[in-house]
Design an enzyme around this catalytic site. Structure first.
Site, PDB file in Angstrom:
ATOM      1  N   GLY A   1      -6.264   0.721  -4.103  1.00 45.83           N
ATOM      2  CA  GLY A   1      -5.903   1.796  -3.176  1.00 45.83           C
ATOM      3  C   GLY A   1      -4.694   2.593  -3.633  1.00 45.83           C
ATOM      4  O   GLY A   1      -4.538   3.760  -3.264  1.00 45.83           O
TER       5      GLY A   1
ATOM      6  N   GLU B   1     -10.621  -3.921  -8.007  1.00 47.08           N
ATOM      7  CA  GLU B   1     -11.280  -4.531  -6.845  1.00 47.08           C
ATOM      8  C   GLU B   1     -12.400  -5.483  -7.238  1.00 47.08           C
ATOM      9  O   GLU B   1     -12.675  -6.464  -6.540  1.00 47.08           O
ATOM     10  CB  GLU B   1     -11.852  -3.445  -5.917  1.00 47.08           C
TER      11      GLU B   1
ATOM     12  N   GLU C   1      -6.070   5.081  -5.832  1.00 50.81           N
ATOM     13  CA  GLU C   1      -6.859   6.000  -4.996  1.00 50.81           C
ATOM     14  C   GLU C   1      -5.958   6.953  -4.215  1.00 50.81           C
ATOM     15  O   GLU C   1      -6.250   8.139  -4.090  1.00 50.81           O
ATOM     16  CB  GLU C   1      -7.755   5.190  -4.051  1.00 50.81           C
TER      17      GLU C   1
ATOM     18  N   ALA D   1      -4.708  -1.994  -1.459  1.00 57.63           N
ATOM     19  CA  ALA D   1      -4.810  -2.450  -0.071  1.00 57.63           C
ATOM     20  C   ALA D   1      -4.213  -3.848   0.027  1.00 57.63           C
ATOM     21  O   ALA D   1      -4.237  -4.614  -0.950  1.00 57.63           O
ATOM     22  CB  ALA D   1      -6.269  -2.475   0.344  1.00 57.63           C
TER      23      ALA D   1
HETATM   24  N1  CAA Z   1      -1.942  -7.183  -1.361  1.00 57.64           N
HETATM   25  C1  CAA Z   1      -1.075  -8.069  -0.844  1.00 57.64           C
HETATM   26  N2  CAA Z   1      -0.054  -8.597  -1.529  1.00 57.64           N
HETATM   27  C2  CAA Z   1       0.108  -8.208  -2.802  1.00 57.64           C
HETATM   28  C3  CAA Z   1      -0.761  -7.287  -3.411  1.00 57.64           C
HETATM   29  C4  CAA Z   1      -1.825  -6.770  -2.635  1.00 57.64           C
HETATM   30  N3  CAA Z   1      -2.677  -5.845  -3.121  1.00 57.64           N
HETATM   31  N4  CAA Z   1      -0.363  -7.114  -4.698  1.00 57.64           N
HETATM   32  C5  CAA Z   1       0.729  -7.880  -4.875  1.00 57.64           C
HETATM   33  N5  CAA Z   1       1.010  -8.543  -3.727  1.00 57.64           N
HETATM   34  C6  CAA Z   1       2.089  -9.497  -3.485  1.00 57.64           C
HETATM   35  C7  CAA Z   1       1.829 -10.814  -4.174  1.00 57.64           C
HETATM   36  O1  CAA Z   1       0.984 -11.631  -3.385  1.00 57.64           O
HETATM   37  C8  CAA Z   1       3.221 -11.359  -4.287  1.00 57.64           C
HETATM   38  O2  CAA Z   1       3.618 -11.862  -3.023  1.00 57.64           O
HETATM   39  P1  CAA Z   1       4.246 -13.345  -2.923  1.00 57.64           P
HETATM   40  O3  CAA Z   1       5.525 -13.265  -3.692  1.00 57.64           O
HETATM   41  O4  CAA Z   1       4.422 -13.527  -1.445  1.00 57.64           O
HETATM   42  O5  CAA Z   1       3.263 -14.257  -3.547  1.00 57.64           O
HETATM   43  C9  CAA Z   1       4.064 -10.099  -4.552  1.00 57.64           C
HETATM   44  O6  CAA Z   1       3.282  -9.001  -4.092  1.00 57.64           O
HETATM   45  C10 CAA Z   1       4.359  -9.874  -6.024  1.00 57.64           C
HETATM   46  O7  CAA Z   1       3.128  -9.899  -6.725  1.00 57.64           O
HETATM   47  P2  CAA Z   1       2.879 -10.794  -8.016  1.00 57.64           P
HETATM   48  O8  CAA Z   1       3.685 -12.055  -7.942  1.00 57.64           O
HETATM   49  O9  CAA Z   1       1.406 -10.947  -8.190  1.00 57.64           O
HETATM   50  O10 CAA Z   1       3.497  -9.822  -9.136  1.00 57.64           O
HETATM   51  P3  CAA Z   1       3.111  -9.758 -10.669  1.00 57.64           P
HETATM   52  O11 CAA Z   1       4.128  -8.875 -11.297  1.00 57.64           O
HETATM   53  O12 CAA Z   1       2.890 -11.096 -11.240  1.00 57.64           O
HETATM   54  O13 CAA Z   1       1.676  -9.012 -10.710  1.00 57.64           O
HETATM   55  C11 CAA Z   1       0.081  -7.302 -10.072  1.00 57.64           C
HETATM   56  C12 CAA Z   1       1.563  -7.685 -10.304  1.00 57.64           C
HETATM   57  C13 CAA Z   1      -0.678  -7.320 -11.416  1.00 57.64           C
HETATM   58  C14 CAA Z   1       0.052  -5.914  -9.478  1.00 57.64           C
HETATM   59  C15 CAA Z   1      -0.567  -8.329  -9.114  1.00 57.64           C
HETATM   60  O14 CAA Z   1       0.268  -8.455  -7.969  1.00 57.64           O
HETATM   61  C16 CAA Z   1      -1.929  -7.956  -8.641  1.00 57.64           C
HETATM   62  O15 CAA Z   1      -2.887  -8.083  -9.382  1.00 57.64           O
HETATM   63  N6  CAA Z   1      -2.054  -7.463  -7.386  1.00 57.64           N
HETATM   64  C17 CAA Z   1      -3.313  -7.130  -6.774  1.00 57.64           C
HETATM   65  C18 CAA Z   1      -3.858  -5.819  -7.309  1.00 57.64           C
HETATM   66  C19 CAA Z   1      -5.223  -5.530  -6.698  1.00 57.64           C
HETATM   67  O16 CAA Z   1      -6.144  -6.280  -6.827  1.00 57.64           O
HETATM   68  N7  CAA Z   1      -5.345  -4.376  -6.000  1.00 57.64           N
HETATM   69  C20 CAA Z   1      -6.557  -3.979  -5.349  1.00 57.64           C
HETATM   70  C21 CAA Z   1      -6.504  -4.338  -3.898  1.00 57.64           C
HETATM   71  S1  CAA Z   1      -8.046  -4.089  -3.060  1.00 57.64           S
HETATM   72  C22 CAA Z   1      -8.076  -2.437  -2.695  1.00 57.64           C
HETATM   73  O17 CAA Z   1      -7.140  -1.695  -2.946  1.00 57.64           O
HETATM   74  C23 CAA Z   1      -9.314  -1.975  -1.989  1.00 57.64           C
HETATM   75  C24 CAA Z   1      -9.460  -0.496  -1.900  1.00 57.64           C
HETATM   76  O18 CAA Z   1     -10.112   0.131  -2.695  1.00 57.64           O
HETATM   77  C25 CAA Z   1      -8.847   0.236  -0.835  1.00 57.64           C
END
Ligand code: CAA
Length: 258
Positions: A109, A132, A112, A65
């Site tokens: 997500g 999460e 999921e 998400a």
């Molecule tokens: N939401 C919004 N933006 C996101 C994102 C997310 N879930 N995941 C990555 N991005 C964005 C980053 O903010 C970044 O944007 P900027 O360049 O503007 O800063 C861009 O995508 C690239 O990401 P990274 O620089 O972090 O890339 P990386 O290769 O260093 O890391 C990653 C990759 C490990 C996937 C890392 O991005 C990360 O941990 N992302 C979040 C993953 C996460 O926590 N997902 C769960 C979300 S909550 C959910 O899904 C609830 C549910 O159950 C429905």
């Protein structure tokens, strides 16, 4: 229809949806989920499509998400807006088969959504996780339920409580994905599987999908009874007559989808 967050391709009765928000690793914002719902509606209504593939980029199927969009939510708006359920679960209502072709991150997500599809084929670089817990929430689109059914309680609990990611190899070993393939063959392999499905009788495919889902969504006794009912009903189709006749006559079947 023009989409801003998806790429659409239709070929050989296969409808492919590519999630396309590269700057956010395909994180699911409201616009993407609304467009995904619209694209699935259109594919379901299109008689020329017999199987659907959902995929992302080589770096990310989807990173979950959109955290930036979600950050401002409070309890009342999440509850009143029915956050997530409102436009996230269209794929679970698809009657046509849906294959997830996963490369790179399938997190939160993203994992999921892949699990909501009928089966997952993934590339060697795939990484699955429910991180999460690191954001101070828990999976909210079925992750605690579906992951547990796929990989069992111990692994699901560890992944949800620690946020640890699973490699493609571990995902195959645990039953989360049907197959791991080299990254450069992912779409070919997904399309081959989709093509094999489109060559079958479409109503029998849909009934079979319903029946496998019953195993997954109901208790065994209910599931077996449900399967028996659908199995009996297939003897009313022309395709059953054709399929069995073709076997006995040692020729390929010519299904009429009736
Ligand atoms: N939401 C919004 N933006 C996101 C994102 C997310 N879930 N995941 C990555 N991005 C964005 C980053 O903010 C970044 O944007 P900027 O360049 O503007 O800063 C861009 O995508 C690239 O990401 P990274 O620089 O972090 O890339 P990386 O290769 O260093 O890391 C990653 C990759 C490990 C996937 C890392 O991005 C990360 O941990 N992302 C979040 C993953 C996460 O926590 N997902 C769960 C979300 S909550 C959910 O899904 C609830 C549910 O159950 C429905």
């Amino acid at each position: 229809m023009a989409y801003e967050t998806l790429l659409i391709d239709i070929e050989d009765q296969i409808g492919t949806i590519t999630l396309n928000r590269p700057d956010a690793l395909n994180a699911f914002n409201n616009q993407l989920m609304t467009e995904l719902t619209q694209a699935l509606d259109a594919f379901e209504a299109d008689d020329d499509i017999g199987c659907i593939i959902i995929t992302g980029s080589s770096k990310a199927f989807a990173a979950g998400a959109d955290i930036k969009e979600m950050q401002e939510l409070d309890y009342m708006s999440a509850y009143q807006d029915n956050f997530i359920t409102r436009n996230w679960e269209r794929v679970t209502r698809c009657r046509k088969p849906v294959i997830a072709a996963v490369a790179g991150y399938a997190l939160g997500g993203g994992c999921e959504l892949a699990m909501m599809c009928d089966f997952i084929i993934c590339a060697e670089n795939a990484k699955f996780g429910q991180p999460e817990i690191n954001l101070g929430v828990m999976p909210g689109a079925g992750g605690t339920q579906r992951l547990t059914r796929f990989v069992g309680k111990s692994k699901a609990m560890e992944m949800c409580l620690t946020g640890r990611m699973m490699t493609a190899e571990e995902a195959e070993r645990s039953g989360l994905v049907s197959r791991v393939v080299p990254l450069d063959t992912l779409m070919d392999e997904a399309k081959k599987a989709a093509r094999a499905i489109t060559l079958k009788s479409r109503p029998i495919v849909m009934l079979t999908k319903e029946s496998v889902n019953a195993a997954y969504e109901t208790m065994l006794l209910q599931g077996v009874t449900f399967e028996r009912r659908l199995f009996h009903s297939m003897f009313s189709t022309e395709d059953q007559k054709e399929g069995m006749e073709a076997f006995i006559e040692k020729r390929d079947p010519h299904f009429k989808n009736r």
